[in-house]
Design an enzyme around this catalytic site. Sequence first.
Site, PDB file in Angstrom:
ATOM      1  N   HIS A 198     -61.899  48.489 -11.716  1.00 38.71           N
ATOM      2  CA  HIS A 198     -62.901  47.418 -11.642  1.00 38.71           C
ATOM      3  C   HIS A 198     -62.326  46.063 -12.052  1.00 38.71           C
ATOM      4  CE1 HIS A 198     -66.510  49.703 -10.558  1.00 38.71           C
ATOM      5  NE2 HIS A 198     -65.964  50.706 -11.250  1.00 38.71           N
ATOM      6  N   ASP A 241     -70.578  41.613  -4.795  1.00 43.21           N
ATOM      7  CA  ASP A 241     -69.589  40.967  -3.932  1.00 43.21           C
ATOM      8  C   ASP A 241     -70.296  40.192  -2.821  1.00 43.21           C
ATOM      9  OD1 ASP A 241     -70.577  43.131  -2.568  1.00 43.21           O
ATOM     10  OD2 ASP A 241     -68.653  43.793  -1.760  1.00 43.21           O
ATOM     11  N   ASP A 281     -70.434  38.893   2.517  1.00 43.81           N
ATOM     12  CA  ASP A 281     -70.246  40.107   1.721  1.00 43.81           C
ATOM     13  C   ASP A 281     -68.858  40.682   2.005  1.00 43.81           C
ATOM     14  OD1 ASP A 281     -72.194  42.089   0.098  1.00 43.81           O
ATOM     15  OD2 ASP A 281     -70.693  43.242   1.195  1.00 43.81           O
ATOM     16  N   ASP A 319     -62.924  42.751  -9.910  1.00 43.54           N
ATOM     17  CA  ASP A 319     -63.406  41.458 -10.414  1.00 43.54           C
ATOM     18  C   ASP A 319     -62.471  40.326  -9.996  1.00 43.54           C
ATOM     19  OD1 ASP A 319     -65.580  42.625 -11.585  1.00 43.54           O
ATOM     20  OD2 ASP A 319     -64.777  42.588 -13.634  1.00 43.54           O
TER      21      ASP A 319
END
Length: 317
Positions: free
Chosen positions: A206, A236, A193, A210
């Site tokens: 964002h 993620d 993570d 991405d």
Amino acid sequence: MLMTRADPVAFQDPEEVCSKSPFRVLLVEDDLIHFMYCENVLQSIYGDKLVLERAVDCSGAIDALNTKEFEICLLDYLVKDGNAKDVLARVDFGHVTTPVIVVSAFDDREFVLEALRHGADDYVIKGRFSGGDLRQAIEYAIYRKYKELRLRQRALYDQLTGLANRNLLFDRLDETHRFAARHAEKFAVMVIDLDKLKLVNDTKGHEAGDRLIQVTADALVSSLRASDTVARVGGDEFVVIMKNIRDKQGLARLGANILRTVQTRTAAECGMMESISCSIGIAVFPDDTKSQAEMLRMADAAMYAVKRNGGGSFKFA
């Protein structure tokens, strides 16, 4: 990577496929006269672009389809040593992307539907098709295969990264678990993570977040073996399945390498002064547990323990 990313070659636009040069055709036909008829019709459509390969029996057709790539296959329904169903049943359509048109001497709806149920993309009636009819059937079959592959991709692969999605992950985990249990081998699961995705989203938007996820996916793929499976299972969060593990020392070295690679690549991509780290939890079969579900739970718990301590490290279950 094996079963990690969708193959981009398999998803060429149908118009690109139809206009390819050379245009490779597999013609499965044991009758020489009808082979020559089909050859002439194909030649009238594709001219010098045509590269034609012939198979005369079921085994030759199965081998050619499973080992080579063609733009189209014309498969005679009745062929030496069997029929189209025998061929289609033994072709691995999980990997074979060649569209198949069945050429049938029988203008019978049940015959046709049976062939389509077994994996054919279209059909034509032997001796009744012109160049225009065959071209239309070929273009339709190519388009139908393209749509099928796109649907398969959406069902099994993450759209942002091209990695395996949750559905494919669980399929691969079950397969790896069964193999390891049968052959007394070890395998490992990593839950990974990113530590600071929210910071990137808040400061850069964002779209940048991405891109960070895509860079992380590339970093993971480059750090692992071709036999490993890498999946994106959340925003993620990633899961890695590693087969044939010898010991935890090797896994520790791999974990440290993944940390360095992700940190280096994501920091360079985002242009941030502070590098972006990740947290990794690792569980090993059968050392930690013999249960697939428990492996994921234990690796996930180990990953969150790393996060609570500031991230940027790995921990065994």
